[in-house]
Design a protein around this motif. Structure first.
Motif, mmCIF file in Angstrom:
data_model
loop_
_atom_site.group_PDB
_atom_site.id
_atom_site.type_symbol
_atom_site.label_atom_id
_atom_site.label_comp_id
_atom_site.label_asym_id
_atom_site.label_seq_id
_atom_site.Cartn_x
_atom_site.Cartn_y
_atom_site.Cartn_z
ATOM 1 N N ALA A 129 2.139 49.768 -18.840
ATOM 2 C CA ALA A 129 1.058 49.559 -17.876
ATOM 3 C C ALA A 129 1.484 48.742 -16.666
ATOM 4 O O ALA A 129 0.777 48.727 -15.656
ATOM 5 C CB ALA A 129 -0.122 48.881 -18.568
ATOM 6 N N ARG A 130 2.630 48.060 -16.743
ATOM 7 C CA ARG A 130 3.118 47.278 -15.608
ATOM 8 C C ARG A 130 4.082 48.064 -14.726
ATOM 9 O O ARG A 130 4.641 47.503 -13.794
ATOM 10 C CB ARG A 130 3.800 46.008 -16.122
ATOM 11 C CG ARG A 130 2.900 45.140 -17.014
ATOM 12 C CD ARG A 130 1.668 44.674 -16.245
ATOM 13 N NE ARG A 130 0.739 43.965 -17.100
ATOM 14 C CZ ARG A 130 0.780 42.656 -17.336
ATOM 15 N NH1 ARG A 130 1.730 41.928 -16.808
ATOM 16 N NH2 ARG A 130 -0.120 42.081 -18.102
ATOM 17 N N CYS A 131 4.291 49.339 -15.008
ATOM 18 C CA CYS A 131 5.188 50.149 -14.177
ATOM 19 C C CYS A 131 4.466 50.496 -12.872
ATOM 20 O O CYS A 131 3.557 51.335 -12.861
ATOM 21 C CB CYS A 131 5.590 51.428 -14.911
ATOM 22 S SG CYS A 131 6.682 51.165 -16.327
ATOM 23 N N THR A 132 4.856 49.860 -11.792
ATOM 24 C CA THR A 132 4.256 50.142 -10.492
ATOM 25 C C THR A 132 4.907 51.340 -9.820
ATOM 26 O O THR A 132 4.291 52.016 -9.005
ATOM 27 C CB THR A 132 4.374 48.913 -9.575
ATOM 28 O OG1 THR A 132 5.763 48.541 -9.474
ATOM 29 C CG2 THR A 132 3.590 47.740 -10.150
ATOM 30 N N VAL A 133 6.164 51.613 -10.150
ATOM 31 C CA VAL A 133 6.889 52.750 -9.599
ATOM 32 C C VAL A 133 7.578 53.478 -10.750
ATOM 33 O O VAL A 133 8.185 52.852 -11.613
ATOM 34 C CB VAL A 133 7.938 52.303 -8.560
ATOM 35 C CG1 VAL A 133 8.719 53.503 -8.048
ATOM 36 C CG2 VAL A 133 7.268 51.577 -7.399
ATOM 37 N N VAL A 134 7.461 54.785 -10.758
ATOM 38 C CA VAL A 134 8.126 55.602 -11.771
ATOM 39 C C VAL A 134 9.326 56.280 -11.126
ATOM 40 O O VAL A 134 9.187 57.000 -10.134
ATOM 41 C CB VAL A 134 7.169 56.656 -12.358
ATOM 42 C CG1 VAL A 134 7.915 57.587 -13.299
ATOM 43 C CG2 VAL A 134 6.014 55.982 -13.086
ATOM 44 N N GLU A 135 10.509 56.016 -11.663
ATOM 45 C CA GLU A 135 11.748 56.600 -11.146
ATOM 46 C C GLU A 135 12.359 57.469 -12.234
ATOM 47 O O GLU A 135 12.823 56.966 -13.257
ATOM 48 C CB GLU A 135 12.730 55.498 -10.740
ATOM 49 C CG GLU A 135 12.182 54.556 -9.667
ATOM 50 C CD GLU A 135 13.174 53.473 -9.303
ATOM 51 O OE1 GLU A 135 14.382 53.753 -9.330
ATOM 52 O OE2 GLU A 135 12.737 52.343 -9.008
ATOM 53 N N GLY A 136 12.365 58.771 -11.979
ATOM 54 C CA GLY A 136 12.812 59.719 -12.989
ATOM 55 C C GLY A 136 14.242 59.519 -13.436
ATOM 56 O O GLY A 136 14.576 59.752 -14.590
ATOM 57 N N GLY A 137 15.122 59.086 -12.554
ATOM 58 C CA GLY A 137 16.520 58.921 -12.926
ATOM 59 C C GLY A 137 16.860 57.558 -13.458
ATOM 60 O O GLY A 137 18.013 57.287 -13.794
ATOM 61 N N LYS A 138 15.874 56.674 -13.567
ATOM 62 C CA LYS A 138 16.126 55.314 -14.035
ATOM 63 C C LYS A 138 16.351 55.322 -15.539
ATOM 64 O O LYS A 138 15.677 56.026 -16.277
ATOM 65 C CB LYS A 138 14.942 54.416 -13.677
ATOM 66 C CG LYS A 138 15.208 52.936 -13.803
ATOM 67 C CD LYS A 138 14.024 52.148 -13.274
ATOM 68 C CE LYS A 138 14.272 50.659 -13.362
ATOM 69 N NZ LYS A 138 13.128 49.871 -12.868
ATOM 70 N N PHE A 139 17.290 54.494 -16.004
ATOM 71 C CA PHE A 139 17.651 54.514 -17.420
ATOM 72 C C PHE A 139 16.680 53.675 -18.243
ATOM 73 O O PHE A 139 16.608 52.452 -18.085
ATOM 74 C CB PHE A 139 19.065 53.965 -17.609
ATOM 75 C CG PHE A 139 19.474 53.870 -19.059
ATOM 76 C CD1 PHE A 139 19.853 55.001 -19.756
ATOM 77 C CD2 PHE A 139 19.445 52.651 -19.719
ATOM 78 C CE1 PHE A 139 20.219 54.921 -21.090
ATOM 79 C CE2 PHE A 139 19.813 52.561 -21.055
ATOM 80 C CZ PHE A 139 20.204 53.706 -21.738
ATOM 81 N N GLY A 140 15.906 54.311 -19.090
ATOM 82 C CA GLY A 140 15.197 53.636 -20.155
ATOM 83 C C GLY A 140 14.012 52.778 -19.784
ATOM 84 O O GLY A 140 13.421 52.149 -20.652
ATOM 85 N N ARG A 141 13.567 52.701 -18.528
ATOM 86 C CA ARG A 141 12.414 51.870 -18.203
ATOM 87 C C ARG A 141 11.688 52.448 -16.987
ATOM 88 O O ARG A 141 12.298 52.683 -15.951
ATOM 89 C CB ARG A 141 12.849 50.435 -17.927
ATOM 90 C CG ARG A 141 11.678 49.467 -17.795
ATOM 91 C CD ARG A 141 12.169 48.032 -17.769
ATOM 92 N NE ARG A 141 12.804 47.642 -19.023
ATOM 93 C CZ ARG A 141 12.139 47.249 -20.100
ATOM 94 N NH1 ARG A 141 10.833 47.191 -20.082
ATOM 95 N NH2 ARG A 141 12.784 46.921 -21.206
ATOM 96 N N CYS A 142 10.386 52.659 -17.138
ATOM 97 C CA CYS A 142 9.548 53.179 -16.049
ATOM 98 C C CYS A 142 10.134 54.470 -15.472
ATOM 99 O O CYS A 142 10.190 54.648 -14.249
ATOM 100 C CB CYS A 142 9.387 52.127 -14.943
ATOM 101 S SG CYS A 142 8.505 50.627 -15.466
ATOM 102 N N ASN A 143 10.590 55.359 -16.347
ATOM 103 C CA ASN A 143 11.199 56.598 -15.865
ATOM 104 C C ASN A 143 10.373 57.839 -16.177
ATOM 105 O O ASN A 143 10.813 58.957 -15.935
ATOM 106 C CB ASN A 143 12.616 56.759 -16.419
ATOM 107 C CG ASN A 143 12.655 56.794 -17.930
ATOM 108 O OD1 ASN A 143 11.645 56.632 -18.602
ATOM 109 N ND2 ASN A 143 13.839 57.004 -18.490
ATOM 110 N N VAL A 144 9.167 57.658 -16.744
ATOM 111 C CA VAL A 144 8.249 58.771 -16.964
ATOM 112 C C VAL A 144 6.840 58.297 -16.598
ATOM 113 O O VAL A 144 6.557 57.100 -16.612
ATOM 114 C CB VAL A 144 8.268 59.258 -18.434
ATOM 115 C CG1 VAL A 144 9.602 59.885 -18.774
ATOM 116 C CG2 VAL A 144 7.931 58.127 -19.394
ATOM 117 N N PRO A 145 5.950 59.225 -16.246
ATOM 118 C CA PRO A 145 4.579 58.821 -15.908
ATOM 119 C C PRO A 145 3.795 58.402 -17.142
ATOM 120 O O PRO A 145 4.245 58.573 -18.280
ATOM 121 C CB PRO A 145 3.990 60.089 -15.273
ATOM 122 C CG PRO A 145 4.791 61.207 -15.862
ATOM 123 C CD PRO A 145 6.182 60.663 -16.047
#
Length: 278
Positions: free
Chosen positions: A239-255
């Motif tokens: 719930a604290r993911c302000t930005v979703v980055e698809g290529g990011k490893f293991g954190r905040c990488n999916v909606p």
């Protein structure tokens, strides 16, 4: 002494000498312990940190785990640096710093802590007979439901661990850990082998809901075994993911999980709960 602790709202302040005694022994570490009081908790509510002569920090998050609750906040030291025992920022408990410079912690459902055997004083409940198809062909290490009434709520924890013993494939485990409140899942974790027996893959899925019944964390892992090696793919949202980055490893990488995915997971949780008596 307690009389030396200054209370300012939720802040507690105290002063310690840098040296003590005739031989001027240097202050080396500080231990902070809270009385368990009426909580009846098994873990000790304590933390400690080491005074640093050169490298160190002046502030750090701290979490005291009481078993069925946590106390979380910040330790700040003036006049000397320190090495905290518990670095929280890299874990799933911490989520950053707020506008006032205080650590911002992950929210949790009020009953999400009830996942240990000593918190359920009654007997474990075994699955109904005949066993469901999911368990029939597997070696079962653990399959139980634990239940407890707390503040008028029925807390249930399903804990299942089994293996299919697939030849030459390490991804053969089936595991469920689901926590229910009045029959509604609030935490769900499942590890399962790929439905296709020719594929040596393991799938992990996890989701947590908050007090408002909205998701606060969701994750998935795919483990593929290839040529006696493994390839692991992580998907993570909270719930604290302000930005979703698809290529990011293991954190905040999916909606955030969709309504359809939530419904699918809740349906699976109800299906597993039906393996045990009401």
């Amino acid at each position: 002494m307690g009389s030396a602790i200054r209370r300012e709202g939720t802040n507690l302040r105290f002063t310690l000498p840098h040296y003590v005694g005739v031989r001027r022994f240097r202050l080396a570490n500080v231990r902070v312990q809270l009385p368990n009081g009426p909580y009846g908790t098994l873990p000790e509510l304590e933390t400690f940190f080491y005074v640093a002569r050169e490298d160190g920090v002046n502030s750090s998050p701290v979490v005291m785990d009481g078993g069925s609750f946590r106390l979380a906040g910040s330790i700040r030291v003036e006049g000397v640096a320190f090495r905290p025992r518990f670095y929280c920022p890299g874990s799933d408990i911490c989520r950053g710093v707020d506008a006032d410079g205080r650590y911002d912690f992950k929210p949790m459902h009020r009953f999400a802590f009830y996942r240990k055997s000593y918190q359920f004083p009654g007997k474990d409940v075994a699955p109904l007979e005949p066993l469901p198809a999911d368990l029939k062909s597997k070696k079962i290490y653990r399959a139980s439901l634990k239940a407890h009434e707390i503040d008028g709520y029925r807390i249930e924890f399903v804990d299942i661990s089994a293996t299919a013993a697939r030849e030459e494939c390490s991804s053969d485990d089936l595991q469920y850990e689901i926590l229910y409140v009045n029959g509604v899942p609030i935490t769900y974790a499942r590890w399962m082998p790929d439905p296709d027996p020719s594929q040596c893959r393991g799938h992990y899925r996890q989701i947590e809901w908050g007090n408002d019944k909205r998701p606060i964390a969701h994750g998935a892992t795919l483990v593929e075994w290839i040529n006696q090696g493994s390839s692991i793919t992580y998907a993570n949202w909270n719930a604290r993911c302000t930005v979703v980055e698809g290529g990011k490893f293991g954190r905040c990488n999916v909606p955030a999980p969709s309504a359809e995915l939530e419904a699918e997971i809740r349906a699976d949780a109800r299906r597993v709960r039906a393996w045990f008596p009401l």
